[in-house]
Design a protein around this motif. Structure first.
Motif, mmCIF file in Angstrom:
data_model
loop_
_atom_site.group_PDB
_atom_site.id
_atom_site.type_symbol
_atom_site.label_atom_id
_atom_site.label_comp_id
_atom_site.label_asym_id
_atom_site.label_seq_id
_atom_site.Cartn_x
_atom_site.Cartn_y
_atom_site.Cartn_z
ATOM 1 N N LYS A 211 42.944 1.413 -88.527
ATOM 2 C CA LYS A 211 42.166 0.226 -88.167
ATOM 3 C C LYS A 211 42.557 -0.275 -86.782
ATOM 4 O O LYS A 211 41.694 -0.635 -85.968
ATOM 5 C CB LYS A 211 42.392 -0.868 -89.213
ATOM 6 N N LYS A 212 43.869 -0.290 -86.491
ATOM 7 C CA LYS A 212 44.312 -0.707 -85.157
ATOM 8 C C LYS A 212 43.747 0.220 -84.084
ATOM 9 O O LYS A 212 43.292 -0.240 -83.029
ATOM 10 C CB LYS A 212 45.841 -0.717 -85.096
ATOM 11 N N ALA A 213 43.784 1.536 -84.366
ATOM 12 C CA ALA A 213 43.238 2.494 -83.393
ATOM 13 C C ALA A 213 41.739 2.275 -83.195
ATOM 14 O O ALA A 213 41.234 2.320 -82.063
ATOM 15 C CB ALA A 213 43.511 3.923 -83.862
ATOM 16 N N LEU A 214 41.019 2.013 -84.296
ATOM 17 C CA LEU A 214 39.575 1.767 -84.183
ATOM 18 C C LEU A 214 39.288 0.481 -83.419
ATOM 19 O O LEU A 214 38.361 0.422 -82.600
ATOM 20 C CB LEU A 214 38.953 1.698 -85.578
ATOM 21 N N GLU B 269 41.212 -0.849 -81.144
ATOM 22 C CA GLU B 269 41.511 -0.571 -79.734
ATOM 23 C C GLU B 269 40.387 0.240 -79.095
ATOM 24 O O GLU B 269 39.968 -0.036 -77.961
ATOM 25 C CB GLU B 269 42.841 0.189 -79.640
ATOM 26 N N GLU B 270 39.895 1.231 -79.851
ATOM 27 C CA GLU B 270 38.780 2.034 -79.334
ATOM 28 C C GLU B 270 37.534 1.177 -79.128
ATOM 29 O O GLU B 270 36.838 1.302 -78.113
ATOM 30 C CB GLU B 270 38.482 3.167 -80.318
ATOM 31 N N GLN B 271 37.266 0.288 -80.084
ATOM 32 C CA GLN B 271 36.108 -0.593 -79.956
ATOM 33 C C GLN B 271 36.266 -1.537 -78.767
ATOM 34 O O GLN B 271 35.316 -1.768 -78.005
ATOM 35 C CB GLN B 271 35.935 -1.397 -81.244
ATOM 36 N N LYS B 272 37.477 -2.064 -78.572
ATOM 37 C CA LYS B 272 37.720 -2.964 -77.445
ATOM 38 C C LYS B 272 37.530 -2.239 -76.119
ATOM 39 O O LYS B 272 36.851 -2.740 -75.207
ATOM 40 C CB LYS B 272 39.143 -3.525 -77.546
ATOM 41 N N LYS B 273 38.120 -1.033 -76.007
ATOM 42 C CA LYS B 273 37.953 -0.266 -74.773
ATOM 43 C C LYS B 273 36.489 0.104 -74.551
ATOM 44 O O LYS B 273 35.996 0.081 -73.415
ATOM 45 C CB LYS B 273 38.814 0.996 -74.829
ATOM 46 N N GLY B 274 35.791 0.452 -75.642
ATOM 47 C CA GLY B 274 34.374 0.784 -75.509
ATOM 48 C C GLY B 274 33.557 -0.398 -75.019
ATOM 49 O O GLY B 274 32.691 -0.254 -74.148
ATOM 50 N N GLU B 275 33.832 -1.591 -75.563
ATOM 51 C CA GLU B 275 33.103 -2.783 -75.114
ATOM 52 C C GLU B 275 33.421 -3.102 -73.656
ATOM 53 O O GLU B 275 32.532 -3.503 -72.890
ATOM 54 C CB GLU B 275 33.462 -3.961 -76.016
ATOM 55 N N GLU B 276 34.701 -2.935 -73.260
ATOM 56 C CA GLU B 276 35.044 -3.155 -71.853
ATOM 57 C C GLU B 276 34.332 -2.145 -70.958
ATOM 58 O O GLU B 276 33.819 -2.494 -69.886
ATOM 59 C CB GLU B 276 36.561 -3.043 -71.667
ATOM 60 N N ARG B 277 34.284 -0.883 -71.406
ATOM 61 C CA ARG B 277 33.591 0.145 -70.626
ATOM 62 C C ARG B 277 32.096 -0.150 -70.546
ATOM 63 O O ARG B 277 31.467 0.050 -69.496
ATOM 64 C CB ARG B 277 33.840 1.515 -71.266
ATOM 65 N N ILE B 278 31.518 -0.638 -71.647
ATOM 66 C CA ILE B 278 30.094 -0.999 -71.644
ATOM 67 C C ILE B 278 29.843 -2.124 -70.647
ATOM 68 O O ILE B 278 28.848 -2.117 -69.909
ATOM 69 C CB ILE B 278 29.648 -1.401 -73.061
ATOM 70 N N GLN B 279 30.757 -3.109 -70.607
ATOM 71 C CA GLN B 279 30.598 -4.207 -69.646
ATOM 72 C C GLN B 279 30.681 -3.683 -68.217
ATOM 73 O O GLN B 279 29.901 -4.098 -67.342
ATOM 74 C CB GLN B 279 31.682 -5.266 -69.899
ATOM 75 N N GLU B 280 31.630 -2.762 -67.963
ATOM 76 C CA GLU B 280 31.733 -2.167 -66.626
ATOM 77 C C GLU B 280 30.450 -1.409 -66.275
ATOM 78 O O GLU B 280 29.942 -1.511 -65.145
ATOM 79 C CB GLU B 280 32.937 -1.221 -66.574
ATOM 80 N N LEU B 281 29.921 -0.656 -67.240
ATOM 81 C CA LEU B 281 28.682 0.083 -66.987
ATOM 82 C C LEU B 281 27.512 -0.871 -66.758
ATOM 83 O O LEU B 281 26.646 -0.609 -65.913
ATOM 84 C CB LEU B 281 28.380 1.017 -68.162
ATOM 85 N N ALA C 29 29.339 5.510 -79.711
ATOM 86 C CA ALA C 29 30.731 5.628 -80.166
ATOM 87 C C ALA C 29 31.240 4.303 -80.723
ATOM 88 O O ALA C 29 31.946 4.264 -81.739
ATOM 89 C CB ALA C 29 31.614 6.097 -79.004
ATOM 90 N N VAL C 30 30.874 3.187 -80.069
ATOM 91 C CA VAL C 30 31.305 1.868 -80.556
ATOM 92 C C VAL C 30 30.681 1.570 -81.917
ATOM 93 O O VAL C 30 31.334 1.019 -82.816
ATOM 94 C CB VAL C 30 30.933 0.783 -79.525
ATOM 95 N N ARG C 31 29.412 1.945 -82.090
ATOM 96 C CA ARG C 31 28.773 1.733 -83.390
ATOM 97 C C ARG C 31 29.439 2.579 -84.470
ATOM 98 O O ARG C 31 29.630 2.115 -85.609
ATOM 99 C CB ARG C 31 27.288 2.070 -83.288
ATOM 100 N N GLU C 32 29.784 3.825 -84.113
ATOM 101 C CA GLU C 32 30.493 4.664 -85.081
ATOM 102 C C GLU C 32 31.849 4.054 -85.433
ATOM 103 O O GLU C 32 32.253 4.046 -86.604
ATOM 104 C CB GLU C 32 30.670 6.066 -84.509
ATOM 105 N N ALA C 33 32.553 3.538 -84.399
ATOM 106 C CA ALA C 33 33.839 2.887 -84.665
ATOM 107 C C ALA C 33 33.653 1.658 -85.549
ATOM 108 O O ALA C 33 34.463 1.391 -86.445
ATOM 109 C CB ALA C 33 34.506 2.504 -83.342
ATOM 110 N N LYS C 34 32.569 0.914 -85.315
ATOM 111 C CA LYS C 34 32.295 -0.262 -86.142
ATOM 112 C C LYS C 34 32.016 0.142 -87.584
ATOM 113 O O LYS C 34 32.501 -0.501 -88.532
ATOM 114 C CB LYS C 34 31.109 -1.021 -85.559
#
Length: 366
Positions: free
Chosen positions: A69-72, A74-86, A267-272
């Motif tokens: 869950k922690k890894a997911l 973290e992955e979701q957080k990084k994905g959202e940050e990457r989405i914001q950058e994009l 990927a974020v949806r899959e993590a969710k």
């Protein structure tokens, strides 16, 4: 009397021994019960071991799920940050595309105006060039008609117009002021006509040359303007080509950013979705642990409730037996004390035990 007191003390001691023995029997009973419980525990040990292994398995699964869950997260957080950058990059690319399109439209308008100006000036340029060629051909034909020597002389006389004008004035002055014969006057008149004709021809030629020079000057200015128009047209064309290339690059970049964002969103949806599954499993484990804890508490409570009547009965019997012995001991103690008091009232000598019976109030309460 001493013998009676000794026998009472011995009996009391014997009763105390009986109490201790009964207590030892109770301890023996407790030991037997503990042994039976140990036997029962021994028979239940495999089940408890299985339950302990099951608990350890649940704890291991719980730890693994929490780490996952922690890894997911973290992955979701990084994905959202990457989405914001994009998103920021896409907005920047859109702004650049809009700016490039505005510039492209401006250059297209300027190119259109330049083409319209080119069409207008090109017509004038063509007409001027045709007129200039015709004037040059006429001057060339005039030189050809006069012959080479006459042409050389004519070209030389073009620069002697002032001298010819002075000669003409002098001839006219001589005709008017001097006394001439008819032959001399006729010669001067003929000479003046010749010079006047030559001056007229030279003036006409000079006028044509001036017109030709003016036309040449206008033609050169118009040609310079046309060259400038063609240079501007070429410059605008190059800028439009560069802007189109930049627009193609920006559009490809935007499409690439869109594709990256779609991939990361997926990927974020899959993590969710995985997080929801992990949460479901964690809730199931927590529910199972709570049910097991409730079952264990219920089992302990039932065991306690099953043991409690027997323990209460044993405790009640023990209290009744102790109360009975205390009453018997107290009665014996009172009898012995009354005997000691009677002996003391009769004046007989008391023994230490008898004095103790009389004065030891604390012992009477035992």
């Amino acid at each position: 009397m001493r013998k009676n007191i000794s026998s009472v003390i011995q009996e009391t001691t014997f009763d105390v021994g009986l109490d201790q023995y009964s207590t030892d029997n109770g301890g023996t009973s407790a030991t037997a019960a503990a042994a039976a419980a140990a036997t029962t525990t021994a028979t239940r040990t495999p089940r408890k071991n299985l339950e302990r292994d099951h608990h350890s398995g649940l704890d291991s699964n719980l730890t693994t799920l929490i780490d996952f869950k922690k890894a997911l997260l973290e992955e979701q957080k990084k994905g959202e940050e990457r989405i914001q950058e994009l998103n920021n990059s896409i907005e920047s690319a859109k702004k650049q595309i809009d700016d490039e399109r505005v510039q492209l439209e401006e250059f297209r308008v300027k190119l259109k105006q330049t083409n319209e100006q080119k069409d207008t000036e090109l017509t004038r340029y063509t007409e001027m060039k045709t007129t200039l060629i015709e004037a040059r051909n006429r001057m060339k034909s005039m030189d050809d008609k006069g012959g080479s020597a006459a042409a050389v002389k004519s070209r030389r006389d073009r620069y002697d117009m002032s001298k010819l004008a002075k000669n003409l004035e002098q001839i006219e002055r001589d005709i008017q002021t001097k006394k001439l014969t008819k032959d001399e006057e006729r010669k001067l008149v003929a000479r003046s006509k010749e010079i006047a004709t030559k001056l007229h021809s030279l003036n006409a030629l000079h006028k044509k040359e001036d017109d030709y020079r003016n036309m040449s000057s206008q033609y050169e200015g118009l040609r310079t303007k046309m060259n400038k128009i063609f240079d501007q047209r070429s410059d605008f064309g190059n800028k439009i080509g560069n802007l189109k290339a930049n627009l193609d690059t920006l559009l490809n970049l935007r499409e690439s950013l869109y594709q990256d964002r779609r991939t990361i969103i997926r990927a974020v949806r899959e993590a969710k979705a995985k997080l929801e599954m992990v949460e479901t499993q964690l809730n199931a484990i927590q529910f199972r642990k709570s049910r097991q804890a409730a079952a264990e508490n219920r089992q302990r409570r039932q065991q306690y409730q099953r043991r409690q009547p027997r323990d209460n009965e044993e405790r009640r019997e023990s209290l009744q037996e102790r109360s009975r012995r205390n009453r018997e001991n107290q009665e014996r103690w009172n009898i012995m004390k009354e005997a000691a008091l009677k002996k003391m009232s009769s004046g007989e000598k008391l023994t230490f035990d008898e004095m103790r019976l009389i004065y030891d109030e604390g012992s009477s309460s035992d």
